[in-house]
Scaffold this motif. Structure first.
Motif, PDB file in Angstrom:
ATOM      1  N   LEU A  21      -8.494   0.893  -4.011  1.00 11.68           N
ATOM      2  CA  LEU A  21      -9.116   1.597  -5.130  1.00 11.68           C
ATOM      3  C   LEU A  21      -9.035   3.104  -4.945  1.00 11.68           C
ATOM      4  O   LEU A  21      -8.784   3.843  -5.898  1.00 11.68           O
ATOM      5  CB  LEU A  21     -10.567   1.137  -5.291  1.00 11.68           C
ATOM      6  CG  LEU A  21     -10.715  -0.308  -5.795  1.00 11.68           C
ATOM      7  CD1 LEU A  21     -12.138  -0.811  -5.550  1.00 11.68           C
ATOM      8  CD2 LEU A  21     -10.336  -0.408  -7.259  1.00 11.68           C
ATOM      9  N   HIS A  22      -9.223   3.561  -3.725  1.00 14.34           N
ATOM     10  CA  HIS A  22      -9.098   4.994  -3.437  1.00 14.34           C
ATOM     11  C   HIS A  22      -7.681   5.479  -3.749  1.00 14.34           C
ATOM     12  O   HIS A  22      -7.488   6.529  -4.364  1.00 14.34           O
ATOM     13  CB  HIS A  22      -9.438   5.271  -1.968  1.00 14.34           C
ATOM     14  CG  HIS A  22      -9.249   6.693  -1.592  1.00 14.34           C
ATOM     15  ND1 HIS A  22      -8.049   7.174  -1.116  1.00 14.34           N
ATOM     16  CD2 HIS A  22     -10.093   7.749  -1.640  1.00 14.34           C
ATOM     17  CE1 HIS A  22      -8.161   8.465  -0.874  1.00 14.34           C
ATOM     18  NE2 HIS A  22      -9.396   8.842  -1.187  1.00 14.34           N
ATOM     19  N   GLU A  75       0.832  -1.205   0.000  1.00 18.34           N
ATOM     20  CA  GLU A  75       0.000   0.000   0.000  1.00 18.34           C
ATOM     21  C   GLU A  75       0.866   1.254   0.000  1.00 18.34           C
ATOM     22  O   GLU A  75       1.800   1.374   0.791  1.00 18.34           O
ATOM     23  CB  GLU A  75      -0.915  -0.002   1.221  1.00 18.34           C
ATOM     24  CG  GLU A  75      -1.911   1.127   1.221  1.00 18.34           C
ATOM     25  CD  GLU A  75      -2.855   1.065   2.411  1.00 18.34           C
ATOM     26  OE1 GLU A  75      -3.370   2.120   2.782  1.00 18.34           O
ATOM     27  OE2 GLU A  75      -3.053  -0.026   2.964  1.00 18.34           O
ATOM     28  N   THR A  76       0.558   2.171  -0.870  1.00 20.39           N
ATOM     29  CA  THR A  76       1.230   3.452  -1.132  1.00 20.39           C
ATOM     30  C   THR A  76       2.619   3.293  -1.753  1.00 20.39           C
ATOM     31  O   THR A  76       3.214   4.278  -2.153  1.00 20.39           O
ATOM     32  CB  THR A  76       1.346   4.358   0.129  1.00 20.39           C
ATOM     33  OG1 THR A  76       2.251   3.778   1.059  1.00 20.39           O
ATOM     34  CG2 THR A  76      -0.002   4.616   0.764  1.00 20.39           C
ATOM     35  N   ILE A  77       3.131   2.082  -1.834  1.00 17.63           N
ATOM     36  CA  ILE A  77       4.412   1.853  -2.497  1.00 17.63           C
ATOM     37  C   ILE A  77       4.149   1.473  -3.953  1.00 17.63           C
ATOM     38  O   ILE A  77       4.689   2.091  -4.877  1.00 17.63           O
ATOM     39  CB  ILE A  77       5.223   0.746  -1.796  1.00 17.63           C
ATOM     40  CG1 ILE A  77       5.546   1.170  -0.364  1.00 17.63           C
ATOM     41  CG2 ILE A  77       6.497   0.428  -2.570  1.00 17.63           C
ATOM     42  CD1 ILE A  77       6.071   0.052   0.504  1.00 17.63           C
ATOM     43  N   LYS A  78       3.318   0.432  -4.123  1.00 18.59           N
ATOM     44  CA  LYS A  78       2.869  -0.018  -5.452  1.00 18.59           C
ATOM     45  C   LYS A  78       1.393  -0.354  -5.309  1.00 18.59           C
ATOM     46  O   LYS A  78       1.029  -1.495  -5.032  1.00 18.59           O
ATOM     47  CB  LYS A  78       3.649  -1.246  -5.916  1.00 18.59           C
ATOM     48  CG  LYS A  78       5.078  -0.980  -6.292  1.00 18.59           C
ATOM     49  CD  LYS A  78       5.703  -2.192  -6.926  1.00 18.59           C
ATOM     50  CE  LYS A  78       7.087  -1.837  -7.426  1.00 18.59           C
ATOM     51  NZ  LYS A  78       7.672  -2.928  -8.193  1.00 18.59           N
ATOM     52  N   ASP A  79       0.572   0.656  -5.473  1.00 16.67           N
ATOM     53  CA  ASP A  79      -0.860   0.481  -5.223  1.00 16.67           C
ATOM     54  C   ASP A  79      -1.520  -0.518  -6.169  1.00 16.67           C
ATOM     55  O   ASP A  79      -2.466  -1.192  -5.788  1.00 16.67           O
ATOM     56  CB  ASP A  79      -1.584   1.827  -5.282  1.00 16.67           C
ATOM     57  CG  ASP A  79      -1.271   2.681  -4.069  1.00 16.67           C
ATOM     58  OD1 ASP A  79      -1.301   2.145  -2.941  1.00 16.67           O
ATOM     59  OD2 ASP A  79      -0.984   3.879  -4.240  1.00 16.67           O
ATOM     60  N   ASP A  80      -1.006  -0.644  -7.387  1.00 16.13           N
ATOM     61  CA  ASP A  80      -1.577  -1.633  -8.308  1.00 16.13           C
ATOM     62  C   ASP A  80      -1.308  -3.059  -7.818  1.00 16.13           C
ATOM     63  O   ASP A  80      -2.182  -3.928  -7.895  1.00 16.13           O
ATOM     64  CB  ASP A  80      -1.053  -1.432  -9.731  1.00 16.13           C
ATOM     65  CG  ASP A  80       0.475  -1.471  -9.808  1.00 16.13           C
ATOM     66  OD1 ASP A  80       1.146  -1.048  -8.840  1.00 16.13           O
ATOM     67  OD2 ASP A  80       0.997  -1.929 -10.844  1.00 16.13           O
ATOM     68  N   VAL A  81      -0.138  -3.299  -7.267  1.00 13.48           N
ATOM     69  CA  VAL A  81       0.192  -4.612  -6.710  1.00 13.48           C
ATOM     70  C   VAL A  81      -0.625  -4.853  -5.444  1.00 13.48           C
ATOM     71  O   VAL A  81      -1.137  -5.951  -5.210  1.00 13.48           O
ATOM     72  CB  VAL A  81       1.708  -4.725  -6.429  1.00 13.48           C
ATOM     73  CG1 VAL A  81       2.045  -6.035  -5.725  1.00 13.48           C
ATOM     74  CG2 VAL A  81       2.498  -4.598  -7.727  1.00 13.48           C
ATOM     75  N   SER A  82      -0.767  -3.811  -4.645  1.00 15.23           N
ATOM     76  CA  SER A  82      -1.584  -3.909  -3.432  1.00 15.23           C
ATOM     77  C   SER A  82      -3.011  -4.314  -3.779  1.00 15.23           C
ATOM     78  O   SER A  82      -3.604  -5.178  -3.119  1.00 15.23           O
ATOM     79  CB  SER A  82      -1.583  -2.565  -2.697  1.00 15.23           C
ATOM     80  OG  SER A  82      -2.385  -2.616  -1.553  1.00 15.23           O
ATOM     81  N   LEU A  83      -3.557  -3.726  -4.829  1.00 15.92           N
ATOM     82  CA  LEU A  83      -4.912  -4.066  -5.267  1.00 15.92           C
ATOM     83  C   LEU A  83      -4.995  -5.519  -5.731  1.00 15.92           C
ATOM     84  O   LEU A  83      -5.966  -6.211  -5.431  1.00 15.92           O
ATOM     85  CB  LEU A  83      -5.368  -3.130  -6.385  1.00 15.92           C
ATOM     86  CG  LEU A  83      -6.746  -3.410  -6.970  1.00 15.92           C
ATOM     87  CD1 LEU A  83      -7.832  -3.264  -5.901  1.00 15.92           C
ATOM     88  CD2 LEU A  83      -7.025  -2.481  -8.151  1.00 15.92           C
ATOM     89  N   GLN A  84      -3.992  -5.994  -6.435  1.00 15.28           N
ATOM     90  CA  GLN A  84      -3.993  -7.388  -6.896  1.00 15.28           C
ATOM     91  C   GLN A  84      -4.053  -8.357  -5.714  1.00 15.28           C
ATOM     92  O   GLN A  84      -4.809  -9.335  -5.740  1.00 15.28           O
ATOM     93  CB  GLN A  84      -2.753  -7.675  -7.747  1.00 15.28           C
ATOM     94  CG  GLN A  84      -2.761  -6.988  -9.083  1.00 15.28           C
ATOM     95  CD  GLN A  84      -1.438  -7.136  -9.825  1.00 15.28           C
ATOM     96  OE1 GLN A  84      -0.528  -7.842  -9.382  1.00 15.28           O
ATOM     97  NE2 GLN A  84      -1.319  -6.454 -10.951  1.00 15.28           N
ATOM     98  N   PHE A  85      -3.275  -8.079  -4.676  1.00 18.15           N
ATOM     99  CA  PHE A  85      -3.307  -8.936  -3.492  1.00 18.15           C
ATOM    100  C   PHE A  85      -4.639  -8.804  -2.752  1.00 18.15           C
ATOM    101  O   PHE A  85      -5.163  -9.787  -2.234  1.00 18.15           O
ATOM    102  CB  PHE A  85      -2.139  -8.631  -2.558  1.00 18.15           C
ATOM    103  CG  PHE A  85      -0.847  -9.242  -2.999  1.00 18.15           C
ATOM    104  CD1 PHE A  85      -0.690 -10.622  -3.084  1.00 18.15           C
ATOM    105  CD2 PHE A  85       0.234  -8.445  -3.337  1.00 18.15           C
ATOM    106  CE1 PHE A  85       0.505 -11.190  -3.489  1.00 18.15           C
ATOM    107  CE2 PHE A  85       1.439  -9.002  -3.731  1.00 18.15           C
ATOM    108  CZ  PHE A  85       1.579 -10.371  -3.817  1.00 18.15           C
ATOM    109  N   ALA A  86      -5.183  -7.603  -2.726  1.00 16.61           N
ATOM    110  CA  ALA A  86      -6.485  -7.397  -2.076  1.00 16.61           C
ATOM    111  C   ALA A  86      -7.572  -8.187  -2.796  1.00 16.61           C
ATOM    112  O   ALA A  86      -8.456  -8.765  -2.149  1.00 16.61           O
ATOM    113  CB  ALA A  86      -6.828  -5.912  -2.036  1.00 16.61           C
TER     114      ALA A  86
END
Length: 88
Positions: free
Chosen positions: A74-75, A28-39
């Motif tokens: 997403l935000h 989160e906040t480092i690579k938000d696209d990767v964070s979303l994939q894990f979420a």
């Protein structure tokens, strides 16, 4: 591997959910696209847990937490309308 080897084990699904959720938080906040994939993976895992045992209160609680995590991701990506639908 765990998810594939033990697809109907609720406890294993919970471990998988926790791992994906933690990975999402790390990115989160480092690579938000990767964070979303894990979420998304965490959400899919917990949905499966709820389907396997609809009486499992912890799985339902984790489902709420997963929708919250998706909303945050997403935000952070500027997808506000999608974020709101997950947070509702």
């Amino acid at each position: 591997v765990l998810e594939k080897n033990f697809p109907n084990d609720v406890r294993t699904q919970r471990v998988v959910w926790r791992t994906y959720t933690q990975a999402s938080a790390i990115y989160e906040t480092i690579k938000d696209d990767v964070s979303l994939q894990f979420a998304e993976k965490a959400l899919n895992s917990v949905i499966k847990s709820v389907q396997l045992d609809s009486a499992d209160f912890q799985a339902k609680h984790n489902l709420v937490r997963s929708n919250y995590r998706m909303g945050i991701c997403l935000h952070n990506l500027g997808k506000y309308s999608e974020a709101v639908s997950n947070l509702q």
